[in-house]
Design a protein around this motif. Structure first.
Motif, mmCIF file in Angstrom:
data_model
loop_
_atom_site.group_PDB
_atom_site.id
_atom_site.type_symbol
_atom_site.label_atom_id
_atom_site.label_comp_id
_atom_site.label_asym_id
_atom_site.label_seq_id
_atom_site.Cartn_x
_atom_site.Cartn_y
_atom_site.Cartn_z
ATOM 1 N N ASN A 167 48.008 43.876 31.645
ATOM 2 C CA ASN A 167 46.979 43.035 30.998
ATOM 3 C C ASN A 167 46.854 41.933 32.098
ATOM 4 O OD1 ASN A 167 47.088 44.081 28.464
ATOM 5 N ND2 ASN A 167 48.488 43.084 27.824
ATOM 6 N N TYR A 168 46.002 42.602 33.056
ATOM 7 C CA TYR A 168 45.634 41.663 34.377
ATOM 8 C C TYR A 168 44.249 41.498 34.424
ATOM 9 C CZ TYR A 168 45.419 40.447 39.384
ATOM 10 O OH TYR A 168 45.121 39.917 40.628
ATOM 11 N N LEU A 169 43.825 40.224 34.331
ATOM 12 C CA LEU A 169 42.226 39.881 34.700
ATOM 13 C C LEU A 169 42.423 38.685 35.515
ATOM 14 C CD1 LEU A 169 40.297 40.895 31.605
ATOM 15 C CD2 LEU A 169 40.268 42.027 33.863
ATOM 16 N N GLY A 170 42.000 38.881 36.733
ATOM 17 C CA GLY A 170 42.267 37.538 37.524
ATOM 18 C C GLY A 170 40.929 36.674 37.608
ATOM 19 N N THR A 171 41.450 35.449 37.848
ATOM 20 C CA THR A 171 40.244 34.477 37.682
ATOM 21 C C THR A 171 39.427 34.344 38.861
ATOM 22 O OG1 THR A 171 41.885 32.879 38.532
ATOM 23 C CG2 THR A 171 41.455 32.844 36.265
ATOM 24 N N GLY A 172 40.001 34.761 40.143
ATOM 25 C CA GLY A 172 39.344 34.526 41.361
ATOM 26 C C GLY A 172 39.841 33.743 42.358
ATOM 27 N N ILE A 173 41.132 33.156 42.053
ATOM 28 C CA ILE A 173 41.801 32.252 42.898
ATOM 29 C C ILE A 173 43.076 32.466 42.966
ATOM 30 C CG2 ILE A 173 42.051 30.264 41.177
ATOM 31 C CD1 ILE A 173 41.132 28.232 43.599
ATOM 32 N N GLY A 174 43.785 32.330 44.007
ATOM 33 C CA GLY A 174 45.162 32.554 44.114
ATOM 34 C C GLY A 174 45.497 31.406 45.181
ATOM 35 N N ASN A 175 46.708 31.573 45.619
ATOM 36 C CA ASN A 175 47.361 30.787 46.877
ATOM 37 C C ASN A 175 48.441 31.625 47.193
ATOM 38 O OD1 ASN A 175 47.904 29.015 48.587
ATOM 39 N ND2 ASN A 175 48.823 27.484 46.985
ATOM 40 N N GLY A 176 48.161 32.423 48.670
ATOM 41 C CA GLY A 176 49.185 33.449 49.076
ATOM 42 C C GLY A 176 49.502 34.271 48.195
ATOM 43 N N PRO A 177 50.758 34.542 47.924
ATOM 44 C CA PRO A 177 51.322 35.629 47.089
ATOM 45 C C PRO A 177 51.207 35.433 45.621
ATOM 46 C CG PRO A 177 53.246 34.245 47.751
ATOM 47 C CD PRO A 177 51.951 33.419 48.621
ATOM 48 N N PHE A 178 50.580 34.176 45.278
ATOM 49 C CA PHE A 178 50.386 33.839 43.903
ATOM 50 C C PHE A 178 49.090 34.141 43.530
ATOM 51 C CE2 PHE A 178 53.781 30.800 45.255
ATOM 52 C CZ PHE A 178 54.768 31.335 44.490
ATOM 53 N N VAL A 179 48.829 34.391 42.102
ATOM 54 C CA VAL A 179 47.317 34.977 41.799
ATOM 55 C C VAL A 179 47.139 34.311 40.053
ATOM 56 C CG1 VAL A 179 48.092 37.170 40.947
ATOM 57 C CG2 VAL A 179 45.719 36.625 41.296
ATOM 58 N N GLU A 180 46.231 33.622 40.035
ATOM 59 C CA GLU A 180 45.870 32.976 38.587
ATOM 60 C C GLU A 180 45.279 34.046 37.849
ATOM 61 O OE1 GLU A 180 44.200 28.982 37.118
ATOM 62 O OE2 GLU A 180 42.786 30.135 37.636
ATOM 63 N N LEU A 181 45.763 34.307 36.639
ATOM 64 C CA LEU A 181 45.094 35.063 35.631
ATOM 65 C C LEU A 181 44.364 34.573 34.674
ATOM 66 C CD1 LEU A 181 47.752 38.106 34.909
ATOM 67 C CD2 LEU A 181 46.402 37.685 37.042
ATOM 68 N N ALA A 182 43.512 35.166 33.916
ATOM 69 C CA ALA A 182 42.698 34.414 32.951
ATOM 70 C C ALA A 182 43.272 34.011 31.811
ATOM 71 C CB ALA A 182 41.278 35.513 32.788
ATOM 72 N N ASP A 183 44.400 34.206 31.685
ATOM 73 C CA ASP A 183 45.144 33.717 30.464
ATOM 74 C C ASP A 183 45.890 32.259 30.927
ATOM 75 O OD1 ASP A 183 47.294 34.794 32.074
ATOM 76 O OD2 ASP A 183 48.357 35.854 30.506
ATOM 77 N N GLY A 184 45.593 32.239 32.259
ATOM 78 C CA GLY A 184 46.063 30.772 32.526
ATOM 79 C C GLY A 184 47.373 30.937 33.459
ATOM 80 N N SER A 185 47.975 32.303 33.395
ATOM 81 C CA SER A 185 49.218 32.455 34.147
ATOM 82 C C SER A 185 49.030 32.405 35.562
ATOM 83 C CB SER A 185 50.151 33.707 33.390
ATOM 84 O OG SER A 185 49.374 34.947 33.906
ATOM 85 N N VAL A 186 50.242 32.220 36.294
ATOM 86 C CA VAL A 186 50.453 32.616 37.778
ATOM 87 C C VAL A 186 51.614 33.556 37.906
ATOM 88 C CG1 VAL A 186 50.654 31.593 39.836
ATOM 89 C CG2 VAL A 186 49.364 30.302 38.099
ATOM 90 N N LYS A 187 51.118 34.675 38.660
ATOM 91 C CA LYS A 187 52.257 35.665 38.955
ATOM 92 C C LYS A 187 52.446 35.686 40.551
ATOM 93 C CE LYS A 187 51.358 37.931 34.582
ATOM 94 N NZ LYS A 187 52.018 37.261 33.885
ATOM 95 N N TYR A 188 53.514 36.173 40.930
ATOM 96 C CA TYR A 188 53.827 36.941 42.410
ATOM 97 C C TYR A 188 53.019 38.133 42.430
ATOM 98 C CZ TYR A 188 56.898 33.848 44.597
ATOM 99 O OH TYR A 188 57.688 32.617 45.111
ATOM 100 N N ASP A 189 52.265 38.264 43.268
ATOM 101 C CA ASP A 189 51.526 39.435 43.375
ATOM 102 C C ASP A 189 52.272 40.262 44.431
ATOM 103 O OD1 ASP A 189 49.919 41.837 43.522
ATOM 104 O OD2 ASP A 189 48.211 40.769 44.132
#
Ligand SMILES: Cc1ncc(COP(=O)(O)O)c(C=O)c1O
Length: 461
Positions: A65-87
């Motif tokens: 269930n991965y839909l990114g918002t279009g922003i992240g920070n290094g190994p971290f990515v923000e998803l459209a459910d507001g979560s942040v994950k290690y990619d």
């Protein structure tokens, strides 16, 4: 005085100012993305609706269930459910630079403000010349002769071009050698090379492929002898019919199985005796070992005829020797890649070459060792739950629950929920869970945290 209008435009101080503002805004916003974060319950409904919509349009649900918002920070990515994950799977090994990398964004802006969206084989901008040069120069560094570079837009297409080059060079030979359990892409041609029945179910036969067993580190000489024997048997059965051998030096999609120089050399010797071209598929291995190319890591420079790259390189390519130059008419395509992609590709490759990533003491090796040590510790504490790790450099894999497929899937899903993206390599001989980390953005502390999440997830299953 600028010699071209473009020189004036690209050096216009207003552009500098605009780029600076973009970078400032990015920094300001991405500092809020600095660790794993659960989903925002308020976004659950809209996110679920969006996922259903995507599944409907694409004719099937997404794996995660991965839909990114279009922003992240290094190994971290923000998803459209507001979560942040290690990619730690990076789109199956594409986002080498991590998410929202400032250097890559600047390169892309430079591409994006150029005159066209796409560059093509008929009309290419000067950026392409730079990209071709770095590919060619780096590939030939230790004496390989693969100085010619043809850009394309997917790994499978780069492989198709490689096959065409080799078939034409060896015409009328019409068969190919490949390793058992290899993955070469999903075009109609490559579906018959990829050693997975489900990936070609219902498709008409395109290429005759004879499969050779891959290297077995637990049976070094035995596996070399066995592979050579099988190869010679096929050559005897179909004398003069084999055009080339596609070699994945580290089998990525099969779960990061690592080959050996002596193994490859033994098979290459048979190729050379029998006028069979040596092709190395580096779509997954490029920039993941101690050298930029895995064929350099395994010291096969003198033997390679054709090499393909993709994923980390951002633009895919087929590299070939003068001896394998295709005749006019054999190869062309509309696109080489977008202007932003070409600029990003040059940025990424030149960063890897300049930046202390390669070599025995380079970043890739350091990250690998840290990951390996951490996973070994977890395995010691939970021998029935985790074994391995396996792999090399920036290709790390492990087995969970003795490679049981449903349990491995449950594990990757739970790991995703807990904040780490990984991926499965199904089945041969056991399922592995693997990681293709964003090398440019990963630090040892990130690996430590990812491993803590892995351990926690194992405890929950
Ligand atoms: C070794 C190898 N070759 C070819 C491909 C196909 O690349 P693409 O998916 O860009 O067509 C892949 C993709 O995973 C790969 O791992």
């Amino acid at each position: 005085m600028a010699k071209t209008i473009a020189e004036g435009f690209f050096n216009d101080p207003r552009l500098e100012k605009a780029k600076k503002l973009i970078q400032e805004a990015l920094t300001e916003h991405q500092t809020h993305i600095n660790g794993v974060k659960p989903a925002n319950p308020e976004l659950k409904e809209s996110y679920d609706t969006l996922l259903k919509k995507v599944a409907g349009f694409r004719g099937g649900a997404l794996f995660y269930n991965y839909l990114g918002t279009g922003i992240g920070n290094g190994p971290f990515v923000e998803l459209a459910d507001g979560s942040v994950k290690y990619d730690f799977i990076t789109g199956i090994g594409v986002h080498y630079m991590g998410h929202s990398h400032h250097g890559v964004i600047e390169a892309q802006i430079n591409g994006a403000i150029s005159n066209t969206v796409m560059n093509g084989h008929l009309q290419q901008n000067v950026d392409t010349a730079q990209l071709l040069e770095i590919f060619s120069h780096e590939a030939c560094k230790y004496g390989a002769g693969i100085k010619n570079v043809f850009l394309s837009t997917s790994g499978a297409m780069a492989n198709e071009n490689a096959f065409k080059i080799i078939f034409q060079r060896r015409s009328p030979a019409s068969r190919f050698f490949a390793f058992e359990k290899c993955f070469a892409g999903r075009t109609l041609g490559m579906a018959w090379v990829t050693d997975k029945a489900a990936y070609r179910a219902g498709l008409p036969k395109t290429i005759d492929v004879d499969y050779i067993p891959f290297y077995d580190a637990n049976n070094h000489q035995g596996s070399i002898d066995a592979a050579v024997k099988v190869m010679k048997k096929y050559i005897t059965r179909f004398p003069g019919h084999h055009a080339g051998f596609i070699m994945e030096l580290i089998q990525g999609e099969n779960g990061s199985w690592v080959g050996h120089t002596e193994f490859f050399e033994a098979l290459i010797a048979v190729c050379k005796e029998s006028n069979i071209s040596v092709m190395v598929d580096e779509v997954q291995t490029f920039a993941r070992t101690s050298e930029l190319f895995a064929f350099q890591h395994f010291k096969l420079d003198k033997h390679v005829d054709v090499v393909t790259v993709g994923k980390n390189s951002q633009v895919c390519a087929t590299l070939f020797t003068d001896d394998h130059k295709p005749k006019p008419g054999l190869m062309s395509q509309t696109f080489t890649g977008s202007a932003a992609q070409i600029a990003a590709s040059h940025y990424v490759i030149s960063s890897v070459v300049k930046g202390g990533y390669l070599g025995e003491n380079g970043k890739i090796e350091k990250l690998h060792n840290r990951f390996k040590q951490n996973l070994e510790k977890i395995s010691k504490k939970n021998p029935e739950k985790l074994s391995g790790p396996y792999g090399i450099g920036a290709m790390v894999a492990m087995t969970v629950f003795a490679g049981d497929e449903p349990k491995s899937k449950a594990f990757t899903m739970k790991l995703f929920e807990n904040g780490v993206l990984s991926f499965m390599a199904s089945g041969h001989p056991t399922t592995r869970v693997r990681f293709l980390m964003p090398v440019m953005a990963t630090e040892e502390k990130h690996i430590d945290e990812v491993c803590e999440i892995i351990e926690k997830t194992l405890a929950e299953i």
